[in-house]
Design a protein around this motif. Structure first.
Motif, PDB file in Angstrom:
ATOM      1  N   MET A  31      -6.554   9.338  -4.603  1.00  0.00           N
ATOM      2  CA  MET A  31      -5.505   8.923  -3.563  1.00  0.00           C
ATOM      3  C   MET A  31      -4.124   7.972  -2.866  1.00  0.00           C
ATOM      4  O   MET A  31      -4.668   7.271  -2.950  1.00  0.00           O
ATOM      5  CB  MET A  31      -6.298   9.214  -2.298  1.00  0.00           C
ATOM      6  N   ALA A  32      -3.499   8.296  -2.402  1.00  0.00           N
ATOM      7  CA  ALA A  32      -2.427   8.025  -2.042  1.00  0.00           C
ATOM      8  C   ALA A  32      -2.508   6.847  -0.862  1.00  0.00           C
ATOM      9  O   ALA A  32      -3.124   7.804  -0.154  1.00  0.00           O
ATOM     10  CB  ALA A  32      -0.826   8.655  -2.044  1.00  0.00           C
ATOM     11  N   LYS A  33      -1.756   6.074  -0.392  1.00  0.00           N
ATOM     12  CA  LYS A  33      -2.357   5.257   1.028  1.00  0.00           C
ATOM     13  C   LYS A  33      -1.215   5.269   1.888  1.00  0.00           C
ATOM     14  O   LYS A  33      -1.763   5.756   3.027  1.00  0.00           O
ATOM     15  CB  LYS A  33      -1.690   3.212   0.770  1.00  0.00           C
ATOM     16  N   TYR A  34      -0.518   6.620   1.857  1.00  0.00           N
ATOM     17  CA  TYR A  34       0.789   7.166   2.745  1.00  0.00           C
ATOM     18  C   TYR A  34       1.010   8.350   1.603  1.00  0.00           C
ATOM     19  O   TYR A  34       1.395   8.292   0.427  1.00  0.00           O
ATOM     20  CB  TYR A  34       1.414   5.752   3.114  1.00  0.00           C
ATOM     21  N   ARG A  35       1.436   9.009   2.717  1.00  0.00           N
ATOM     22  CA  ARG A  35       1.965  10.299   2.394  1.00  0.00           C
ATOM     23  C   ARG A  35       3.795   9.947   2.468  1.00  0.00           C
ATOM     24  O   ARG A  35       4.455   9.176   3.872  1.00  0.00           O
ATOM     25  CB  ARG A  35       2.131  10.785   3.946  1.00  0.00           C
ATOM     26  N   LYS A  36       4.753  10.691   1.641  1.00  0.00           N
ATOM     27  CA  LYS A  36       6.174  10.287   0.999  1.00  0.00           C
ATOM     28  C   LYS A  36       6.321  11.165   2.020  1.00  0.00           C
ATOM     29  O   LYS A  36       7.978  10.644   2.091  1.00  0.00           O
ATOM     30  CB  LYS A  36       6.782  10.948  -0.022  1.00  0.00           C
ATOM     31  N   LEU A  37       6.166  12.834   2.383  1.00  0.00           N
ATOM     32  CA  LEU A  37       7.248  12.871   3.448  1.00  0.00           C
ATOM     33  C   LEU A  37       8.182  13.457   3.088  1.00  0.00           C
ATOM     34  O   LEU A  37       9.392  14.008   3.943  1.00  0.00           O
ATOM     35  CB  LEU A  37       7.190  12.495   4.784  1.00  0.00           C
ATOM     36  N   GLY A  38       8.409  13.066   2.199  1.00  0.00           N
ATOM     37  CA  GLY A  38       9.592  14.069   1.488  1.00  0.00           C
ATOM     38  C   GLY A  38      10.974  13.379   1.689  1.00  0.00           C
ATOM     39  O   GLY A  38      12.217  13.845   1.383  1.00  0.00           O
ATOM     40  N   ARG A  39      10.752  12.608   1.432  1.00  0.00           N
ATOM     41  CA  ARG A  39      11.752  11.184   2.122  1.00  0.00           C
ATOM     42  C   ARG A  39      11.849  10.324   0.830  1.00  0.00           C
ATOM     43  O   ARG A  39      10.428   9.574   0.386  1.00  0.00           O
ATOM     44  CB  ARG A  39      12.129  11.016   2.789  1.00  0.00           C
ATOM     45  N   THR A  40      12.764   9.685   0.226  1.00  0.00           N
ATOM     46  CA  THR A  40      13.023   8.327  -0.467  1.00  0.00           C
ATOM     47  C   THR A  40      12.108   7.068   0.462  1.00  0.00           C
ATOM     48  O   THR A  40      12.422   7.161   1.546  1.00  0.00           O
ATOM     49  CB  THR A  40      14.364   7.700  -0.817  1.00  0.00           C
ATOM     50  N   SER A  41      12.042   5.862  -0.155  1.00  0.00           N
ATOM     51  CA  SER A  41      11.399   4.821   1.135  1.00  0.00           C
ATOM     52  C   SER A  41      12.067   4.616   1.946  1.00  0.00           C
ATOM     53  O   SER A  41      11.845   3.760   3.336  1.00  0.00           O
ATOM     54  CB  SER A  41      11.244   4.261  -0.582  1.00  0.00           C
TER      55      SER A  41
END
Length: 178
Positions: free
Chosen positions: A1-11
């Motif tokens: 499981m990832a630590k955060y959501r990527k929200l469909g964006r670059t970092s």
């Protein structure tokens, strides 16, 4: 499981978005956003408030001498002629200021890494920069939120669902401080 959501964006876009929303939440007290963004913003905001609660009383009051310009009844500085030049006349006064201890200073810098600077603009336009003032959001965190949530063991934010958005049916929520 990832630590955060990527929200469909670059970092860099994601970090900017989250910083912006955390700043708006702490300044206004509540924001309207999508559910997934709210969950990410909540993590960051609650950690900042927890740091503020922990370090709220970690300062000492220090008396310093300050030079203050003397002013006449109209609020203009009093000038005197010295060696053929007009020089402002000053008076020394004792001021009491808060001096952060090292751990509070460290927390202040960590908060400033996350929060954007906020400029308050007056409602009546009186020129480009006239009347604008810089808001001390970190000071607000320590003084207002730190004392408000001092005896609370976490859970400083609340998420209220308000229904799907009209354009893309994303679940919208109100994220507010309790």
């Amino acid at each position: 499981m990832a630590k955060y959501r990527k929200l469909g964006r670059t970092s860099d876009q994601r970090k900017a978005l989250l910083r912006n929303q955390v700043t708006a939440l702490l300044y206004h007290g509540k924001i309207v956003t999508t559910e997934t963004k709210a969950k990410e913003v909540r993590k960051i905001a609650e950690s900042l408030i927890a740091m503020a609660v922990k370090e709220k009383d970690n300062f000492e009051m220090v008396t310093v001498k300050a030079k203050v310009a003397l002013k006449d009844k109209d609020g203009k500085r009093i000038k005197e002629v010295v060696d053929g030049k007009k020089v402002t006349k000053y008076d020394t006064v004792d001021k009491e200021i808060k001096k952060d201890l090292p751990s509070r200073n460290h927390v202040r810098r960590k908060m400033l890494k996350v929060l954007y600077p906020v400029v308050e603009v007056p409602q009546t336009p009186a020129g480009r920069k006239r009347g604008t003032k810089q808001v001390d959001l970190v000071g607000k965190l320590f003084d207002e939120y730190g004392t408000k949530y001092a005896n609370r063991g976490g859970g400083y934010t609340r998420v209220i669902k308000i229904g799907p958005r009209k354009g893309d049916a994303a679940m919208e929520v109100v994220l507010e401080l309790v």
